[in-house]
Design a protein around this motif. Structure first.
Motif, PDB file in Angstrom:
ATOM      1  N   LYS A  11       0.854  -1.187   0.000  1.00 30.07           N
ATOM      2  CA  LYS A  11       0.000   0.000   0.000  1.00 30.07           C
ATOM      3  C   LYS A  11       0.889   1.235   0.000  1.00 30.07           C
ATOM      4  O   LYS A  11       1.955   1.254   0.619  1.00 30.07           O
ATOM      5  CB  LYS A  11      -0.898   0.042   1.240  1.00 30.07           C
ATOM      6  N   GLN A  13       1.567   4.874   1.307  1.00 34.52           N
ATOM      7  CA  GLN A  13       1.212   5.667   2.476  1.00 34.52           C
ATOM      8  C   GLN A  13       1.966   6.983   2.452  1.00 34.52           C
ATOM      9  O   GLN A  13       3.095   7.052   1.958  1.00 34.52           O
ATOM     10  CB  GLN A  13       1.563   4.930   3.769  1.00 34.52           C
ATOM     11  N   ARG A  15       3.004  10.466   4.997  1.00 30.94           N
ATOM     12  CA  ARG A  15       3.063  11.021   6.345  1.00 30.94           C
ATOM     13  C   ARG A  15       2.381  12.382   6.305  1.00 30.94           C
ATOM     14  O   ARG A  15       2.801  13.276   5.581  1.00 30.94           O
ATOM     15  CB  ARG A  15       4.504  11.158   6.813  1.00 30.94           C
ATOM     16  N   TRP A  23       0.899   7.525   9.626  1.00 31.52           N
ATOM     17  CA  TRP A  23       0.905   7.374   8.174  1.00 31.52           C
ATOM     18  C   TRP A  23      -0.522   7.124   7.708  1.00 31.52           C
ATOM     19  O   TRP A  23      -1.284   6.427   8.354  1.00 31.52           O
ATOM     20  CB  TRP A  23       1.804   6.215   7.766  1.00 31.52           C
ATOM     21  N   PHE A  24      -0.865   7.701   6.558  1.00 35.37           N
ATOM     22  CA  PHE A  24      -2.198   7.564   5.972  1.00 35.37           C
ATOM     23  C   PHE A  24      -2.091   6.700   4.722  1.00 35.37           C
ATOM     24  O   PHE A  24      -1.314   7.001   3.811  1.00 35.37           O
ATOM     25  CB  PHE A  24      -2.755   8.950   5.626  1.00 35.37           C
ATOM     26  N   THR A  25      -2.856   5.615   4.666  1.00 35.95           N
ATOM     27  CA  THR A  25      -2.855   4.748   3.491  1.00 35.95           C
ATOM     28  C   THR A  25      -3.698   5.378   2.394  1.00 35.95           C
ATOM     29  O   THR A  25      -4.862   5.709   2.606  1.00 35.95           O
ATOM     30  CB  THR A  25      -3.395   3.347   3.852  1.00 35.95           C
ATOM     31  N   VAL A  26      -3.087   5.527   1.219  1.00 31.48           N
ATOM     32  CA  VAL A  26      -3.729   6.225   0.106  1.00 31.48           C
ATOM     33  C   VAL A  26      -4.306   5.255  -0.917  1.00 31.48           C
ATOM     34  O   VAL A  26      -5.460   5.373  -1.312  1.00 31.48           O
ATOM     35  CB  VAL A  26      -2.745   7.193  -0.579  1.00 31.48           C
ATOM     36  N   CYS A  27      -3.493   4.290  -1.368  1.00 33.89           N
ATOM     37  CA  CYS A  27      -3.945   3.378  -2.421  1.00 33.89           C
ATOM     38  C   CYS A  27      -3.019   2.180  -2.505  1.00 33.89           C
ATOM     39  O   CYS A  27      -2.000   2.114  -1.815  1.00 33.89           O
ATOM     40  CB  CYS A  27      -3.992   4.097  -3.770  1.00 33.89           C
ATOM     41  N   VAL A 116       6.640   9.707   1.362  1.00 32.00           N
ATOM     42  CA  VAL A 116       5.817   8.611   0.845  1.00 32.00           C
ATOM     43  C   VAL A 116       6.566   7.299   1.049  1.00 32.00           C
ATOM     44  O   VAL A 116       7.788   7.245   0.894  1.00 32.00           O
ATOM     45  CB  VAL A 116       5.515   8.806  -0.665  1.00 32.00           C
ATOM     46  N   ARG A 117       5.834   6.247   1.378  1.00 28.15           N
ATOM     47  CA  ARG A 117       6.424   4.923   1.544  1.00 28.15           C
ATOM     48  C   ARG A 117       5.432   3.855   1.128  1.00 28.15           C
ATOM     49  O   ARG A 117       4.248   4.132   0.922  1.00 28.15           O
ATOM     50  CB  ARG A 117       6.852   4.682   2.997  1.00 28.15           C
ATOM     51  N   THR A 118       5.927   2.618   1.018  1.00 28.92           N
ATOM     52  CA  THR A 118       5.046   1.475   0.832  1.00 28.92           C
ATOM     53  C   THR A 118       5.090   0.643   2.099  1.00 28.92           C
ATOM     54  O   THR A 118       6.112   0.579   2.783  1.00 28.92           O
ATOM     55  CB  THR A 118       5.460   0.609  -0.375  1.00 28.92           C
TER      56      THR A 118
END
Length: 119
Positions: A11, A13, A15, A23-27, A116-118
């Motif tokens: 996913k 994510q 910050r 962290w907020f999961t985006v897609c 951004v991270r996975t």
């Protein structure tokens, strides 16, 4: 013949607050096609423009073009200038650094940049 879509458990994510470890999961990572942007709505109503380059590096900046006021940066063209990855706004073509959010054509202007991270 039908090809199965690429799938992954990863996913994307971002910050939301640099001083917080939330962290907020985006897609899903598969939603980001290298060289193309995707816009996502954040919990506070802002929009983020997410990008993935051909090497797999992820970037996130504010989607709102500060010159035209429209939320369109996710639709811009990506490239590099002197080793700096950028997106060019589809409105007036100003280029924004995907790492820092700085406008490469007007150093006094910038957009928010997100880590951004996975996961």
């Amino acid at each position: 013949m039908t090809l199965a879509p690429e799938t992954t458990d990863l996913k994307v994510q971002i910050r939301l607050d640099s001083e917080d470890d939330a962290w907020f999961t985006v897609c899903d990572l598969t939603q980001l096609i290298p060289g193309r942007g995707v816009a996502a709505l954040l919990p506070d109503g802002r929009q983020v423009a997410l990008f993935r380059d051909r090497s797999g590096t992820l970037y996130g900046i504010d989607n709102r073009d500060p010159f035209g006021g429209a939320a369109v940066l996710s639709r811009g063209l990506t490239g590099t200038h002197q080793g700096r990855p950028f997106v060019a706004s589809p409105l007036l073509k100003q280029r924004f650094d995907l790492v820092s959010g700085e406008c490469l054509d007007d150093g006094a202007v910038r957009v928010a940049a997100y880590e951004v991270r996975t996961a």
